[in-house]
Design an enzyme around this catalytic site. Structure first.
Site, PDB file in Angstrom:
ATOM      1  N   ARG A  96      11.465  49.660  42.170  1.00 20.15           N
ATOM      2  CA  ARG A  96      12.188  50.218  43.311  1.00 20.15           C
ATOM      3  C   ARG A  96      11.614  51.605  43.598  1.00 20.15           C
ATOM      4  NH1 ARG A  96      16.971  53.683  43.082  1.00 20.15           N
ATOM      5  NH2 ARG A  96      17.877  53.850  45.148  1.00 20.15           N
ATOM      6  N   HIS A 140      15.137  58.481  50.931  1.00 19.68           N
ATOM      7  CA  HIS A 140      15.649  58.921  49.637  1.00 19.68           C
ATOM      8  C   HIS A 140      15.679  60.447  49.683  1.00 19.68           C
ATOM      9  CE1 HIS A 140      16.196  57.522  45.289  1.00 19.68           C
ATOM     10  NE2 HIS A 140      16.296  58.829  45.219  1.00 19.68           N
ATOM     11  N   GLU A 186      22.096  56.576  48.143  1.00 25.25           N
ATOM     12  CA  GLU A 186      23.313  57.342  47.870  1.00 25.25           C
ATOM     13  C   GLU A 186      23.906  57.943  49.143  1.00 25.25           C
ATOM     14  OE1 GLU A 186      22.862  60.025  44.529  1.00 25.25           O
ATOM     15  OE2 GLU A 186      22.473  58.373  43.153  1.00 25.25           O
ATOM     16  N   ASN A 310      24.152  53.066  42.225  1.00 28.72           N
ATOM     17  CA  ASN A 310      23.615  53.934  41.186  1.00 28.72           C
ATOM     18  C   ASN A 310      24.778  54.273  40.287  1.00 28.72           C
ATOM     19  OD1 ASN A 310      21.368  53.729  42.757  1.00 28.72           O
ATOM     20  ND2 ASN A 310      21.321  55.875  43.407  1.00 28.72           N
ATOM     21  N   TYR A 312      26.276  55.981  36.734  1.00 29.97           N
ATOM     22  CA  TYR A 312      26.107  56.824  35.548  1.00 29.97           C
ATOM     23  C   TYR A 312      27.418  57.147  34.832  1.00 29.97           C
ATOM     24  CZ  TYR A 312      21.406  57.483  37.397  1.00 29.97           C
ATOM     25  OH  TYR A 312      20.145  57.265  37.867  1.00 29.97           O
ATOM     26  N   GLU A 379      20.278  51.976  39.927  1.00 31.52           N
ATOM     27  CA  GLU A 379      19.982  53.039  38.976  1.00 31.52           C
ATOM     28  C   GLU A 379      21.014  53.012  37.863  1.00 31.52           C
ATOM     29  OE1 GLU A 379      19.668  57.004  40.582  1.00 31.52           O
ATOM     30  OE2 GLU A 379      18.403  56.350  42.249  1.00 31.52           O
TER      31      GLU A 379
END
Ligand SMILES: *[C@@H]1O[C@H](CO)[C@@H](O)[C@H](O)[C@H]1NC(C)=O
Ligand SMILES: *[C@@H]1O[C@H](CO)[C@@H](O)[C@H](O)[C@H]1NC(C)=O
Ligand SMILES: *[C@@H]1O[C@H](CO)[C@@H](O)[C@H](O)[C@H]1NC(C)=O
Ligand SMILES: *[C@@H]1O[C@H](CO)[C@@H](O)[C@H](O)[C@H]1NC(C)=O
Ligand SMILES: *[C@@H]1O[C@H](CO)[C@@H](O)[C@H](O)[C@H]1NC(C)=O
Length: 508
Positions: A96, A140, A186, A310, A312, A379
């Site tokens: 990606r 991005h 995002e 994404n 985390y 991600e």
């Protein structure tokens, strides 16, 4: 212990233990790694590329958060062949990456840069020739500076036409080989970070006007469906996701957790699913929230083929009704919640806590709330310091535990299609430059060859993908070696958490 010794021991131990295996996943489940143009390419001023707003942001000092820029970065522009070889050797199904708009169309609109076109064609062809799928993001963070200068970029409706023209070039030139496109990385943080808090480019602090612009620029049927028909490709959107879990079982905290999800994710996913912003946003934001017209609503609804997440960290959510009494309100205040990061085991750490049940909880919630749309985990990964050890145990544990949680998530019926590690290399990070790193491969920035040095996590991932099992050792060693430091470091390195912390401290 050296890597070689370690690998030998692991091979010896191979037949033992409850190993995680590639066979636990459906055959078409994709495993990959991620990066983005500005963060890896380098060659910032070469072959006709012009600056993006991220170049400008970095050269202006990264909002005083850290130093450095990505003029050279990992130099993937010159080393793409070597990198693709490495990916192939590791057994990655997909890479990606993003296209630098200002490399392809240096002024943001108008003529195409033939050298830029050639670069992406070479990269894509190299990937395809190694059997690696290209999953491409169009923006991005790195809008061409020319468009920012001319009409303030995303703040103006004029962006719609230029974005469509750019997407058109990408679809036309690369669409025969690229089947997975993500419009914006995002989208939620881009709006909050770029226009509310101002800690990422374009570093504006104009809180309330961006929400509809995101949609104005990505929702047009002239930009998506026609190309879908022509190319049979898939076009998705990407969000930074968090799991939100009630701090207590009171009805107040349970509805606060739902409210937080509505603000962070429903902000985008409700329009994509139902054609409207969530009711609670309409209520709490009031007239500051632009509304969709009937025709816009129809355009936006069902306009994504997949969601990229994404992932985390997650939060416990506590109701904070007092914040709605505040007169000058922004996004965080409108939410009326206090957020507390979910830490592992109730302990503290300066790395991302590894809490697989939170990913499971998030994905269940996405399925239950927005329908079972296809999801790519775009991600996931672990933050360490740039020069920390090649034996990155905490990253191995992170990959092992989150990947290991996916088979159960799939059994629960969630439509997850793939998993990408952020990041393939140590890259110039948005929030920390060259101070923190997420890479499977280390780069010594003082080494002029910028040699890629595999960390233990690269070895682990590669073994997993190639069906070489190494869990017993990993499990033992990871438990012994997973470091844990103090909460304050973790928070001070993460502006989103800082902001959360700030609000929590300021709340009534
Ligand atoms: C978004 O587009 C609609 C209609 O095309 C327009 O009415 C609205 O003002 C736009 N939003 C912004 C903030 O420009
Ligand atoms: C979008 O599609 C609808 C029908 O699907 C059509 O009526 C409309 O004109 C299209 N809008 C644009 C801007 O192409
Ligand atoms: C809330 O209730 C659930 C189900 O009864 C339970 O599993 C969970 O531990 C409770 N959470 C808290 C914070 O009390
Ligand atoms: C906390 O972590 C340790 C080691 O990682 C593990 O053995 C233990 O089961 C965990 N405890 C809880 C409550 O999750
Ligand atoms: C990493 O090490 C190099 C020297 O090898 C040094 O120049 C650089 O500042 C270090 N980076 C960090 C974030 O410590």
């Amino acid at each position: 212990m050296s890597l070689k010794v370690f690998v030998l021991i692991v091979l010896v131990l191979l037949p033992f233990g409850d190993a995680l295996s590639r066979d636990d996943f459906p055959p078409h489940f994709l495993f990959g790694a991620s990066a983005s143009a500005y963060q890896v390419e380098g060659a910032a001023k070469e072959d006709g590329r012009k600056p993006s707003i991220w170049d400008t942001f970095a050269h202006a000092g990264n909002a005083n958060r850290y130093t450095g820029n990505a003029d050279i970065a990992c130099d993937q522009y010159h080393k793409y062949k070597e990198d693709v070889q490495l990916m192939a050797k590791m057994g990655l199904d997909a890479y990606r990456f993003s296209i630098s708009w200002s490399r392809l169309i240096p002024d943001g609109k108008g003529s195409i840069n033939p050298k830029g076109l050639q670069y992406y064609n070479k990269l894509i062809n190299e990937l395809i020739s190694q059997g690696i799928q290209a999953h491409v993001t169009l923006v991005h963070w790195d809008l061409p500076q020319a468009l920012e200068d001319e009409y303030e970029g995303w703040m103006s409706r004029r962006i719609v036409k230029d974005f469509i023209a750019y997407a058109d070039v990408c679809f036309r030139e690369f669409g025969d080989r690229v089947k997975y496109w993500t419009t914006v990385n995002e989208g939620n943080v881009f709006a909050i970070g770029g226009y509310d808090a101002g800690f990422v480019p374009p570093q504006r602090c104009s809180p309330f006007s961006t929400q509809s612009l995101i949609y104005n620029c990505s929702g047009g049927n002239s930009s998506t469906e026609p190309y879908l028909d022509r190319q049979h490709g898939f076009i998705g959107f990407n969000l930074l996701t968090y799991g939100f879990f009630p701090l207590t079982n009171t009805s107040e905290d349970i509805s606060a957790a739902k409210r937080a999800q509505d603000f962070y994710l429903g902000w985008f996913l409700n329009p994509f699913t139902f054609g409207e912003y969530p009711d609670i946003m309409k209520k709490n934001v009031g007239s500051r929230l632009p509304l969709f017209s009937k025709s816009e609503s129809n355009l936006v609804k069902d306009s994504i083929d997949f969601l990229g997440i994404n992932y985390y960290v997650s939060f416990y959510v506590k109701d904070n009704p007092g914040s709605l009494q505040i007169k000058d309100r922004d996004y965080m205040v409108d939410m009326g919640v206090e957020l507390q990061p979910v830490f592992e085991n109730g302990t503290t750490t300066d790395q991302f806590p590894i809490v697989p049940w939170t990913l499971h909880g998030l994905l269940d919630s996405l399925r239950n709330t927005y329908g079972n749309m296809p999801i790519y985990i775009h991600e996931n990964g672990q933050q360490t310091h740039w020069n920390s050890s090649l034996e990155d145990w905490s990253r191995v544990k992170c990959l092992h535990d989150y990947i290991g949680s996916i088979p159960n998530i799939l059994r629960n019926g969630v439509n997850v299609r793939g998993y990408f590690v952020w990041s393939f290399l140590d890259v110039f990070e948005l929030l920390a430059g060259y101070e923190s790193s997420f890479g499977l491969h280390y780069i010594d920035l003082n080494d002029p060859t910028l040699r890629r040095q595999p960390k233990l996590s690269a070895v682990w991932y590669s073994n997993f993908l190639n069906g070489r099992i190494m869990d017993p050792m990993i499990t033992m060693e990871v438990q012994k070696k997973n470091p844990s430091v103090v909460l304050s470091t973790f928070v001070s390195n993460n502006p989103i958490l800082q902001k959360v912390q700030l609000k929590a401290n300021n709340s009534c």
